[in-house]
Every structure is written in structure tokens, then in C-alpha cells.
Design a protein around this motif. Structure first.
Motif, PDB file in Angstrom:
ATOM      1  N   VAL A   1      30.664  13.795 -21.986  1.00 35.00           N
ATOM      2  CA  VAL A   1      29.950  14.686 -21.056  1.00 35.00           C
ATOM      3  C   VAL A   1      30.779  15.945 -20.804  1.00 35.00           C
ATOM      4  N   ALA A   2      32.091  15.760 -20.604  1.00 33.47           N
ATOM      5  CA  ALA A   2      32.957  16.883 -20.236  1.00 33.47           C
ATOM      6  C   ALA A   2      33.175  17.857 -21.401  1.00 33.47           C
ATOM      7  N   SER A   3      33.056  17.331 -22.635  1.00 32.50           N
ATOM      8  CA  SER A   3      33.281  18.089 -23.884  1.00 32.50           C
ATOM      9  C   SER A   3      34.711  17.980 -24.391  1.00 32.50           C
ATOM     10  N   THR A   4      35.449  16.963 -23.925  1.00 39.08           N
ATOM     11  CA  THR A   4      36.797  16.745 -24.460  1.00 39.08           C
ATOM     12  C   THR A   4      36.795  15.702 -25.573  1.00 39.08           C
ATOM     13  N   PHE A   5      35.611  15.127 -25.847  1.00 36.33           N
ATOM     14  CA  PHE A   5      35.454  14.278 -27.038  1.00 36.33           C
ATOM     15  C   PHE A   5      34.040  14.481 -27.585  1.00 36.33           C
ATOM     16  N   SER A   6      33.664  15.738 -27.683  1.00 40.05           N
ATOM     17  CA  SER A   6      32.350  16.118 -28.226  1.00 40.05           C
ATOM     18  C   SER A   6      32.429  17.610 -28.501  1.00 40.05           C
ATOM     19  N   SER A   7      31.426  18.122 -29.181  1.00 44.10           N
ATOM     20  CA  SER A   7      31.540  19.544 -29.530  1.00 44.10           C
ATOM     21  C   SER A   7      30.899  20.473 -28.508  1.00 44.10           C
ATOM     22  N   LYS A   8      30.205  19.894 -27.498  1.00 45.34           N
ATOM     23  CA  LYS A   8      29.660  20.744 -26.424  1.00 45.34           C
ATOM     24  C   LYS A   8      29.497  19.908 -25.147  1.00 45.34           C
ATOM     25  N   PRO A   9      29.420  20.573 -23.993  1.00 45.97           N
ATOM     26  CA  PRO A   9      29.265  19.797 -22.758  1.00 45.97           C
ATOM     27  C   PRO A   9      27.857  19.243 -22.661  1.00 45.97           C
ATOM     28  N   TYR A  10      27.687  18.140 -21.912  1.00 41.57           N
ATOM     29  CA  TYR A  10      26.336  17.645 -21.645  1.00 41.57           C
ATOM     30  C   TYR A  10      25.892  18.169 -20.279  1.00 41.57           C
ATOM     31  N   TYR A  11      24.759  18.861 -20.240  1.00 37.27           N
ATOM     32  CA  TYR A  11      24.148  19.225 -18.965  1.00 37.27           C
ATOM     33  C   TYR A  11      22.639  19.165 -19.135  1.00 37.27           C
ATOM     34  N   PHE A  12      21.933  19.175 -18.013  1.00 39.65           N
ATOM     35  CA  PHE A  12      20.496  18.878 -18.027  1.00 39.65           C
ATOM     36  C   PHE A  12      19.828  19.756 -16.976  1.00 39.65           C
ATOM     37  N   ASN A  13      18.504  19.854 -17.054  1.00 38.29           N
ATOM     38  CA  ASN A  13      17.833  20.602 -15.994  1.00 38.29           C
ATOM     39  C   ASN A  13      16.833  19.724 -15.240  1.00 38.29           C
ATOM     40  N   LYS A  14      16.225  20.300 -14.215  1.00 38.25           N
ATOM     41  CA  LYS A  14      15.334  19.538 -13.333  1.00 38.25           C
ATOM     42  C   LYS A  14      14.163  18.939 -14.112  1.00 38.25           C
ATOM     43  N   GLU A  15      13.644  19.722 -15.053  1.00 37.42           N
ATOM     44  CA  GLU A  15      12.489  19.261 -15.825  1.00 37.42           C
ATOM     45  C   GLU A  15      12.813  17.942 -16.540  1.00 37.42           C
ATOM     46  N   ASN A  16      14.002  17.886 -17.107  1.00 35.24           N
ATOM     47  CA  ASN A  16      14.444  16.685 -17.815  1.00 35.24           C
ATOM     48  C   ASN A  16      14.557  15.507 -16.839  1.00 35.24           C
ATOM     49  N   LEU A  17      15.213  15.731 -15.718  1.00 36.70           N
ATOM     50  CA  LEU A  17      15.403  14.636 -14.752  1.00 36.70           C
ATOM     51  C   LEU A  17      14.061  14.191 -14.178  1.00 36.70           C
ATOM     52  N   ALA A  18      13.198  15.157 -13.854  1.00 38.90           N
ATOM     53  CA  ALA A  18      11.892  14.815 -13.258  1.00 38.90           C
ATOM     54  C   ALA A  18      11.079  13.986 -14.250  1.00 38.90           C
ATOM     55  N   ARG A  19      11.122  14.372 -15.512  1.00 39.21           N
ATOM     56  CA  ARG A  19      10.323  13.666 -16.520  1.00 39.21           C
ATOM     57  C   ARG A  19      10.761  12.198 -16.650  1.00 39.21           C
ATOM     58  N   TYR A  20      12.073  11.986 -16.798  1.00 40.66           N
ATOM     59  CA  TYR A  20      12.538  10.621 -17.093  1.00 40.66           C
ATOM     60  C   TYR A  20      12.683   9.745 -15.846  1.00 40.66           C
ATOM     61  N   THR A  21      12.543  10.355 -14.667  1.00 40.82           N
ATOM     62  CA  THR A  21      12.546   9.533 -13.444  1.00 40.82           C
ATOM     63  C   THR A  21      11.125   9.381 -12.922  1.00 40.82           C
ATOM     64  N   GLY A  22      10.133   9.893 -13.661  1.00 42.35           N
ATOM     65  CA  GLY A  22       8.748   9.821 -13.178  1.00 42.35           C
ATOM     66  C   GLY A  22       8.579  10.576 -11.868  1.00 42.35           C
ATOM     67  N   GLU A  23       9.292  11.682 -11.699  1.00 48.76           N
ATOM     68  CA  GLU A  23       9.201  12.523 -10.473  1.00 48.76           C
ATOM     69  C   GLU A  23       9.651  11.784  -9.219  1.00 48.76           C
ATOM     70  N   ASN A  24      10.245  10.615  -9.381  1.00 44.74           N
ATOM     71  CA  ASN A  24      10.580   9.765  -8.233  1.00 44.74           C
ATOM     72  C   ASN A  24      11.362  10.480  -7.146  1.00 44.74           C
ATOM     73  N   TYR A  25      12.348  11.267  -7.553  1.00 42.79           N
ATOM     74  CA  TYR A  25      13.202  11.916  -6.555  1.00 42.79           C
ATOM     75  C   TYR A  25      12.739  13.338  -6.277  1.00 42.79           C
ATOM     76  N   CYS A  26      12.155  13.962  -7.280  1.00 39.69           N
ATOM     77  CA  CYS A  26      11.828  15.382  -7.142  1.00 39.69           C
ATOM     78  C   CYS A  26      10.588  15.608  -6.282  1.00 39.69           C
ATOM     79  N   ALA A  27       9.628  14.693  -6.324  1.00 36.99           N
ATOM     80  CA  ALA A  27       8.338  14.942  -5.666  1.00 36.99           C
ATOM     81  C   ALA A  27       8.518  15.333  -4.195  1.00 36.99           C
ATOM     82  N   ASP A  28       9.354  14.580  -3.465  1.00 33.02           N
ATOM     83  CA  ASP A  28       9.505  14.863  -2.028  1.00 33.02           C
ATOM     84  C   ASP A  28      10.840  15.523  -1.683  1.00 33.02           C
ATOM     85  N   CYS A  29      11.531  16.031  -2.676  1.00 32.26           N
ATOM     86  CA  CYS A  29      12.888  16.550  -2.429  1.00 32.26           C
ATOM     87  C   CYS A  29      12.823  17.919  -1.743  1.00 32.26           C
ATOM     88  N   THR A  30      13.615  18.054  -0.686  1.00 32.55           N
ATOM     89  CA  THR A  30      13.637  19.350   0.017  1.00 32.55           C
ATOM     90  C   THR A  30      14.990  20.057  -0.180  1.00 32.55           C
TER      91      THR A  30
END
Ligand SMILES: Cc1cc2nc3c(=O)[nH]c(=O)nc-3n(C[C@H](O)[C@H](O)[C@H](O)COP(=O)(O)OP(=O)(O)OC[C@H]3O[C@@H](n4cnc5c(N)ncnc54)[C@H](O)[C@@H]3O)c2cc1C
Length: 406
Positions: free
Chosen positions: A208-237
Motif C-alpha cells: 500500500v505504501a509503495s515500499t514493496f510495489s511500483s506505485k502507492p495504493y489509493y482509492f476514491n469514494k466511488e470505489n468505496l461506495a460501490r464495494y460497500t453497497g453505499e453502506n457508509y456513504c448513504a448517510d455520511c455527513t
């Protein structure tokens, strides 16, 4: 240190869970949840329930058909080879996705065997600037103010199990948004996981950090919302730090130039004991070989497992209970709590037979004894010192034809 104590493990499960609490009154965290009862019989039941086809379709979703096999593999209730063979035998190549995930475990372990304690330090210079801030109480307690991250930390502290995708999101948030030292975070995370495993954990943090890979791992809201079924994003303020395109996030997260050096984290040396002068032979059962089917146990010598504060002192309650479940099935193993050295001297041991491990702490605890290390299962014999195998994809290019016959 208290004198060593030989344990009699209760056969009744409820009694056993309470017994562990009495033996380890200072162990932190919650009781082991029912679904996670330890031992080979529970491992085989879980293996039997695997749906590799559904897994291939939906493993990245938090409610996907993941196997929950990780603690059983971690403590050796199942070997990686038998698990791989059982799944391949039942599902054939339709299980390719799951078989490849099992190979990740093999890969990380082989890196640990080859590189030893180097995996605690940065394997390579980071590809982006990393921060080295201390881990905060807000993270430790799951009070970051982001419902998604706090829920993942809640899973970690409550059950010790976190879905793989959530592990990636959480690690990325901690390392790239909060700019916390990945090494301190990895230690903290591993210490709370039921399946806590130095290789899979520390090397995944480095990936994840990129000290044993060629790039860092990062993600955006769309990715998290999709794979969590909007569970956290729907009511998040909360003000969402992930709500942006990948280009914007990249520009926001990685403003400084990357360091040209890999950071080292020296390990504290452990105290050394004098060589044993005794003659008796015993099988030393460590925490990666907890199955009555382990072939090392076929040796005609006493078999000894020790809950040793040097090795298991920071383990959470649920992990200790899981291990006690495993040991309760291993009828001929003596189980002790105390210092490994003291226990083995008390049993007049001078020679040991055990399963090979990359764990330097176990190796050091056994230094005073003449130890025969029996080879341990790996999926393929990869030449891990070959620099080209410093990426899983290249290991998999070599391993897949051998393992899948493709
Ligand atoms: C930051 C981070 C820390 C991690 N720490 C650990 C750890 O301490 N112990 C641990 O066993 N796994 C760790 N993993 C790997 C992976 O997340 C878990 O093995 C998996 O989530 C366990 O759940 P499961 O058994 O339901 O997995 P499934 O998805 O059902 O996979 C089946 C098996 O394949 C293996 N596997 C799957 N994905 C991976 C992977 N990425 N790396 C290695 N093996 C994998 C595991 O043995 C797992 O049990 C970590 C991953 C990340 C990103």
C-alpha cells in the motif's frame, strides 16, 4: 517471570473460553466470536463451505463470498497445499481467482523466509513521499470521524477480522491521508488481527505504501461506495477526503518528492540463554503448526507447546482463545504457559524437532537447543532471491502454469 505452569485444557468450549480469561487476565479485547471457533474440524467445515465461483464474481464486495479461512491457514489448522488442492479439485479452473489469492499468501511467506527481518524495514525506497507521524488515539480507538474507517477499525477491535478490501482502504487512509508511519500502523493492525501474520500483514502495508510495489495504493469514494453497497456513504455527513477523481487525489496526496532511501527499523535484540546441557528429545509445537494432522507430530517424542510472553505476550484474548481451541484437538500435546527455555529445561530437553518458520523470535527462543527444522509446505519452489520475483505478478507468471496447468 512467574514459574511455568502446565495446563489442562477443558474439553467443554464455554469452559475453555473462560479458562483462557483466567490464565491470561491481562489479555485485551473481546471474546472470540462463535463463528471463529478455532481448530481443524472447524477449518474443514469452513473449507467445505467455500463457494469459489461466487468468490470469483464478488470477492471485492464487503458482503462477497469470502472464505474466512485466514486464521485457519495462519495457525496451520489447514496447510496451504491441502487447501489449494481441495479447492482446485472441487472447482477446477473456475476457482482461479481464489487460487491466486492463496498464492498471495504463499508469495508473502516465501519473501519472509528469504528476506527474514528485512520485511520489518522498507524493502525499497518509496515511490511517493511518505509521512512518518505517530499513530493517533483517534485511529487506535476508531474515532476518526469517518463512519467507514471507524467501522473497519470497529471490526478489527471487535472480531479481529477485516475484509481484504477494507484492510486496503484503511491502510491507504492511514498511510497516505494521515501520513502516519506505516510501520507503527502495521504493528498495531497485526496485533489486533485474529489472522495476524507478519508476512501477509507487513508486506501488504508496504504494498500500500509503495515500499514493496511500483506505485502507492489509493482509492476514491466511488470505489468505496460501490464495494460497500453505499453502506457508509448513504448517510455520511463527514467531509469525505475520498470524494474526488484519482487525478485530483494524486495531486492532493503526493505533493512532496519521494525519498531516495528506504527507511530502516532496527529490531530490539532479545535476551540470549545458554545452551541446554540436557539430552532428551522433544517436538516443539509452535503457533503455525496447530493441527493434529501435522506430520511433525508423528515423531515418537513428547510434544510441547508453550504460551510464552516473549512470543505471545501482546496477543489479544480472541487469538489466545482461538489457539486454545486448536490445542484442545491435539490430544498428545503438552500445553504450558511460561518461558520456553524454562519449560524445556524443566522437561530435560536438549534436542528439538519442529517445523521450519521464518519467525526470528521463535528461532531465537530455540537457539539454546539443537533443533532439526522440518521443511514446511509451500505452493511452488520459487527462486525468491531472483530480483525479478520482487513482484507478485512475476511470481504468478512462473507459478500459475505449474499450479493450474495452464
Ligand atoms: C493491510 C493488510 C494487512 C493484511 N494482514 C493480513 C494478516 O495479518 N494475515 C493474513 O492472513 N492476511 C492478511 N492480509 C491479506 C488478506 O486481507 C487476508 O488474508 C484476507 O482478507 C483474509 O480473509 P479471508 O480468509 O476471508 O480471505 P479470502 O478472500 O477468502 O481469501 C482466501 C485466502 O487467501 C489468502 N489471501 C487472500 N488475499 C490475500 C492477500 N492479499 N495477501 C495474502 N493472502 C491472501 C488468505 O490466506 C485467505 O484466507 C492483509 C491485507 C492487507 C491489505
Amino acid at each position: 517471570m512467574k514459574p511455568a505452569l502446565k495446563l489442562t485444557i477443558p474439553s467443554d468450549r464455554m469452559e475453555r473460553l473462560h479458562y483462557v480469561k483466567r490464565i491470561f487476565p491481562d489479555a485485551r479485547g473481546d471474546d472470540l466470536k462463535g463463528e471463529w471457533a478455532g481448530g481443524r474440524s472447524n477449518a474443514l467445515a469452513k473449507l467445505n463451505n467455500v463457494d469459489a465461483v461466487a468468490y470469483g464474481r464478488n470477492r471485492n464486495f464487503l458482503n462477497g463470498s469470502v472464505t474466512h479461512l485466514s486464521p485457519y491457514l495462519r495457525y496451520g489448522c489447514l496447510t496451504l497445499n491441502e487447501t489449494f488442492a481441495a479447492i482446485k479439485g472441487k472447482f477446477g479452473l473456475t476457482a482461479e481467482n481464489l487460487l491466486m489469492q492463496l498464492a498471495w499468501r504463499d508469495y508473502w511467506r516465501q519473501v519472509w523466509f528469504t528476506r527474514g527481518n528485512a520485511i520489518y524495514s522498507e524493502m525499497e525506497p518509496p515511490k511517493v513521499a511518505l509521512g512518518y507521524a505517530r499513530l493517533t488515539d483517534a485511529v487506535r480507538q476508531g474515532e476518526t470521524g469517518l463512519p467507514c474507517m471507524d467501522a473497519f477499525i470497529g471490526d478489527l477491535l471487535g472480531t479481529g477480522y477485516v475484509h481484504n478490501h477494507a484492510r486496503m482502504w484503511l491502510a491507504s487512509y492511514i498511510v497516505h491521508h494521515l501520513k502516519i508511519d506505516w510501520r507503527e500502523a502495521a504493528d498495531w493492525f497485526e496485533a489486533h488481527l485474529l489472522d495476524g501474520d507478519i508476512a501477509s500483514n507487513h508486506l501488504s502495508w508496504q504494498w500500500v505504501a509503495s515500499t514493496f510495489s511500483s506505485k502507492p495504493y489509493y482509492f476514491n469514494k466511488e470505489n468505496l461506495a460501490r464495494y460497500t453497497g453505499e453502506n457508509y456513504c448513504a448517510d455520511c455527513t463527514a467531509v469525505c477526503p475520498f470524494d474526488a477523481s484519482y487525478e485530483t487525489l494524486q495531486a492532493r496526496l503526493f505533493t512532496q518528492p519521494a525519498s531516495a532511501d528506504a527507511k530502516r527499523y532496527p529490531l530490539k535484540p532479545l535476551p540470549m540463554n545458554a545452551a541446554s546441557m540436557h539430552k532428551a528429545v522433544a517436538v516443539y509445537v509452535h503457533d503455525e503448526m496447530l493441527s493434529p494432522n501435522n506430520s511433525v507430530l508423528n515423531q515418537p517424542f513428547p510434544k510441547i507447546f508453550v504460551f510464552d510472553p516473549q512470543l505471545h505476550g501482546d496477543w489479544p484474548l480472541n487469538r489466545l482463545q482461538f489457539v486454545m481451541d486448536c490445542l484442545s484437538e491435539m490430544m498428545h500435546v503438552e500445553v504450558w504457559v511460561g518461558d520456553t527455555y524454562d519449560v524445556l529445561l524443566q522437561r530435560n530437553v536438549g534436542e528439538l524437532i519442529t517445523q521450519a518458520t521464518p519467525n526470528a523470535r521463535v528461532k531465537q527462543a530455540l537457539t539454546p537447543f539443537l533443533t532439526k527444522w522440518q521443511p514446511v509446505d509451500k505452493l511452488v519452489d520459487a527462486e525468491m532471491s531472483d530480483k525479478r520475483l520482487q513482484r507478485f505478478s512475476r511470481y504468478w507468471d512462473k507459478a500459475a502454469p505449474l499450479l493450474l496447468g495452464t
